[in-house]
Scaffold this motif. Structure first.
Motif, short mmCIF file in Angstrom:
data_model
loop_
_atom_site.label_atom_id
_atom_site.label_comp_id
_atom_site.label_asym_id
_atom_site.label_seq_id
_atom_site.Cartn_x
_atom_site.Cartn_y
_atom_site.Cartn_z
N LYS A 142 0.55 -1.57 -0.19
CA LYS A 142 -0.05 0.43 0.16
C LYS A 142 1.01 0.73 -0.16
O LYS A 142 2.31 1.61 0.32
CB LYS A 142 -1.11 0.10 1.50
N ASN A 159 -3.71 4.57 1.14
CA ASN A 159 -4.21 4.10 2.48
C ASN A 159 -4.56 5.49 2.63
O ASN A 159 -5.55 5.48 3.74
CB ASN A 159 -3.81 2.97 2.84
N ILE A 166 -11.10 8.02 3.17
CA ILE A 166 -9.37 7.28 3.77
C ILE A 166 -9.18 7.85 5.29
O ILE A 166 -9.62 8.97 5.37
CB ILE A 166 -7.92 7.75 2.52
#
Length: 379
Positions: free
Chosen positions: A209, A305, A355
């Protein structure tokens, strides 16, 4: 008054307004939203003022002043930026304009050769120092030609003889951003419609990520990104991060990171090449050295993320705090460029509120690194 095209999103107790003509955002709360909503529906100022005075129990004169101010602000936000107006009124002249280059360079990026032609040293400084490590000495013929020049004092970007942007001297901070957008389209076989946004940030990945680190100039973003790289993380892109609309992946742009002179002593222990890297004068009291980040692999794309607003503060040992998306969005909009289409804006406003956001203030490098390692491991 000119018709105002906009998109709105209720964020907490506020309304976030996007103006299509200018691609600018503006927050409104009641009672300003009450007024704006009637202005864009072309109600007369006097009529709005009368109803406003009755609704909010103020005098008509106070109401009229408030309504007039909101209308003036709406008209200002609805104006296209001045460079765009110049572009539209001088299009034929700019297309035909020729100039004597100060310099020309070819760069090899992701197996594509891109040629740049700069009219002046000042224009060369926008791009060349951070791309110099990609310079191709004996390249094949370049299929892509970027030209940066001036026309009557206005900065112009032309790509393969197609006009891509124009800016006044006061708007010069937008030049690099537009060049980068055109570059990522070419390098990743995309169009502007494929991007959700680009962000002034460092994109760091652990191979699963991506976390974005954003900060105002001089707040330690690049230094911390370099420390993360020294600790085994991968820099996807530094300073300019494109994010795809569908996947929410951050994409690489293989340009060097600019390290300010004040950070060289710390970072040269991890990156010895900084000791001999030339110091480049980028303006009054601003000298930097460029460090290639090693992100020349085009497949390096991972989903974003978390978003962290970072600040080095010698009076604060370490502090990491989660921020509500509503508050974070106000800061993010100052650091992002969003392609100007109503559809994209609606997708942006939907995704960006879902997010996680953090504020990191620190002076203890190890504590900050440990905290970020924890975020990366928290899948």
């Amino acid at each position: 008054m000119q018709n105002i095209l906009f998109v709105k999103k209720k964020v907490g107790e506020s309304y976030l307004i996007w103006f299509q003509n200018s691609n600018l955002f503006f927050y409104l709360q009641e009672p300003a939203w009450y007024v704006f909503n009637r202005i864009v529906n072309r109600h007369k100022v006097e009529t709005i003022a009368e109803k406003f005075a009755a609704r909010y129990s103020v005098s008509y004169d106070e109401s009229l002043t408030f309504v007039t101010d909101i209308r003036k602000k709406a008209e200002e936000m609805n104006l296209p930026f001045s460079g765009k107006r110049y572009f539209e009124t001088h299009k034929k002249e700019i297309i035909q304009h020729s100039f004597k280059p100060y310099s020309e360079h070819c760069y090899s990026m992701f197996n594509k050769v891109v040629k740049f032609s700069f009219e002046t040293l000042e224009l060369e400084r926008f791009i060349h120092p951070m791309a110099e490590h990609l310079k191709a000495e004996h390249p094949p013929e370049a299929k892509f030609l970027f030209e940066l020049f001036t026309h009557n004092g206005t900065i112009i970007l032309r790509v393969n003889n197609v006009l891509k942007g124009s800016w006044t001297k006061n708007e010069s901070e937008f030049v690099k951003g537009r060049v980068f957008v055109e570059l990522i389209n070419i390098l990743h076989n995309k169009t502007e419609a494929d991007w959700l946004m680009t962000v002034h940030a460092s994109a760091i990945s652990n191979g699963k990520k991506t976390i974005l680190f954003s900060a105002s100039p001089g707040s330690g973003k690049t230094t911390f990104a370099a420390l993360l790289k020294a600790n085994g993380y991968q820099i996807i892109s530094d300073d300019f991060v494109p994010i795809e609309q569908n996947s929410f992946n951050a994409y690489p742009l293989p340009l060097a990171m600019s390290v300010k002179e004040g950070s060289v002593d710390l970072l040269k222990n991890y990156f010895p090449e900084l000791k001999t890297a030339p110091s480049v004068d980028m303006g009054p009291k601003k000298k930097v050295r460029y460090l290639p980040v090693g992100n020349e692999i085009i497949e390096m794309t991972f989903p974003v993320n978390e978003f962290i607003f970072i600040k080095y503060d010698k009076t604060v040992d370490f502090r990491l705090e989660k921020i509500e998306p509503v508050e974070a969005l106000k800061t993010l909009l100052d650091e992002a460029w969003i392609p100007a289409s109503p559809k994209n804006i609606e997708v942006f406003l939907e995704k960006i509120l879902n997010i996680s956001y953090y504020s990191l203030t620190y002076s203890d490098n190890q504590k900050a690194l440990n905290a970020i390692t924890g975020l990366f491991n928290n899948d």
